[in-house]
Design an enzyme around this catalytic site. Structure first.
Site, PDB file in Angstrom:
ATOM      1  N   ARG A 111       9.169 -27.389  11.740  1.00 46.86           N
ATOM      2  CA  ARG A 111       8.827 -27.168  10.332  1.00 46.86           C
ATOM      3  C   ARG A 111       9.675 -26.119   9.618  1.00 46.86           C
ATOM      4  O   ARG A 111       9.594 -26.005   8.393  1.00 46.86           O
ATOM      5  CB  ARG A 111       7.348 -26.766  10.158  1.00 46.86           C
ATOM      6  CG  ARG A 111       6.353 -27.803  10.637  1.00 46.86           C
ATOM      7  CD  ARG A 111       4.954 -27.210  10.686  1.00 46.86           C
ATOM      8  NE  ARG A 111       3.965 -28.142  11.187  1.00 46.86           N
ATOM      9  CZ  ARG A 111       3.049 -28.726  10.440  1.00 46.86           C
ATOM     10  NH1 ARG A 111       2.992 -28.475   9.155  1.00 46.86           N
ATOM     11  NH2 ARG A 111       2.191 -29.562  10.968  1.00 46.86           N
ATOM     12  N   ASP A 112      10.451 -25.320  10.350  1.00 44.78           N
ATOM     13  CA  ASP A 112      11.218 -24.274   9.675  1.00 44.78           C
ATOM     14  C   ASP A 112      12.585 -24.082  10.328  1.00 44.78           C
ATOM     15  O   ASP A 112      13.005 -22.957  10.595  1.00 44.78           O
ATOM     16  CB  ASP A 112      10.446 -22.952   9.663  1.00 44.78           C
ATOM     17  CG  ASP A 112      11.050 -21.929   8.699  1.00 44.78           C
ATOM     18  OD1 ASP A 112      11.676 -22.349   7.703  1.00 44.78           O
ATOM     19  OD2 ASP A 112      10.893 -20.719   8.940  1.00 44.78           O
ATOM     20  N   LEU A 113      13.274 -25.185  10.601  1.00 47.06           N
ATOM     21  CA  LEU A 113      14.627 -25.092  11.147  1.00 47.06           C
ATOM     22  C   LEU A 113      15.570 -24.569  10.069  1.00 47.06           C
ATOM     23  O   LEU A 113      15.614 -25.095   8.960  1.00 47.06           O
ATOM     24  CB  LEU A 113      15.102 -26.458  11.637  1.00 47.06           C
ATOM     25  CG  LEU A 113      14.452 -26.948  12.929  1.00 47.06           C
ATOM     26  CD1 LEU A 113      14.751 -28.424  13.146  1.00 47.06           C
ATOM     27  CD2 LEU A 113      14.918 -26.127  14.129  1.00 47.06           C
TER      28      LEU A 113
END
Length: 277
Positions: A111-113
């Protein structure tokens, strides 16, 4: 040169935001334990290892004992090296794909690459060995929240998929592959696909702006066209238009590098890529 991964010297201490109410704090601690337990099963060579975790009742601090890394994050690497040659960039992104694909197999979506969550070190003589960081913990601590004038969204604006930019959007593996597309674009060009000083403007661009063309030094015209087509898939507004698995994304990147025809190459695919409806 960067050194190989090492065992941790000391746990990493985490403090919950002071703005949380007592009820929110209890939920956040429970979420921390849940996410840490999920992280502890991730043992892929390209995923940072979590060895232990806990909640110190005396200090109120949460802690993680993680694999110690020496090297630099991808953000620093991009600042020093961009624009990065396609072959070199793809080798890095493929390692990220393998880490993320393993997590997807365990039912975990990152979700937060973003460049700051991707670390490069040297491992057994292999330079630019990737370690993916931060599966879920930042979300529990509220560190990955994008704040706009109209609300709060989980993620980092410059790599957020369209479905993350709106309330109730369905988060799937394709959400991570969109973020990876943003990371790859920045590696090749030195700039994110939708640069903006405003979080709200950046989120709007992810949802509605046309997919930018690749303008990178050293690419021949035909190479640039091939990458343009690849980014039509990686940055498709609809999740269904993107790769659905790590293997599919790696295959797409390899085909682009080798100049092979790509599947689903049609005008319709290009239209769908820019149509969020």
């Amino acid at each position: 040169p960067a050194a190989s991964p090492k065992l941790p010297d000391a746990p990493k201490l985490l403090e919950l935001p002071k703005t949380l109410t007592a009820e929110e704090g209890v939920k956040a601690r429970a979420g921390f334990r849940r996410e840490a337990q999920a992280m502890s099963v991730l043992t892929h060579p390209h995923t940072v290892r979590l060895y232990a975790y806990g909640d110190d009742s005396d200090t109120g601090l949460l802690w993680l004992a993680m694999e110690k890394l020496e090297g630099m994050d991808l953000g620093e690497f991009i600042r020093l090296e961009s624009p990065i040659a396609p072959e070199r960039a793809v080798r890095i992104v493929e390692q990220i794909c393998r880490s993320v694909g393993d997590a997807h197999g365990h039912g975990i979506i990152h979700r937060d690459l973003k460049p700051a969550n991707i670390f490069l070190c040297t491992h057994e003589g292999y330079p630019e060995w990737v370690k993916v960081l931060d599966f879920g913990i930042a979300r529990i601590l509220g560190e990955d929240v994008a704040r706009t004038g109209s609300g709060r969204f989980s993620g980092t604006p410059r790599t957020m998929a369209p479905e993350q930019c709106q309330a109730g959007g369905e988060i799937t593996a394709a959400t991570d592959f969109y973020a990876l597309g943003c990371v790859l674009y920045e590696m090749l060009t030195g700039s994110p696909p939708y640069p903006s000083e405003s979080a709200a403007e950046c989120l709007t661009a992810h949802m509605h702006a046309p997919i930018p063309r690749v303008d990178a030094e050293g690419l021949y015209e035909e190479e640039a066209k091939a990458w343009d087509h690849t980014f039509m898939r990686l940055l498709a507004k609809r999740a269904s238009g993107r790769p659905q698995s790590a293997g599919e994304m790696i295959d797409l990147l390899e085909r682009t590098l080798s100049g092979q025809p790509q599947e689903n190459e049609s005008p319709v695919a290009g239209v769908d890529a820019n149509d969020p409806s």
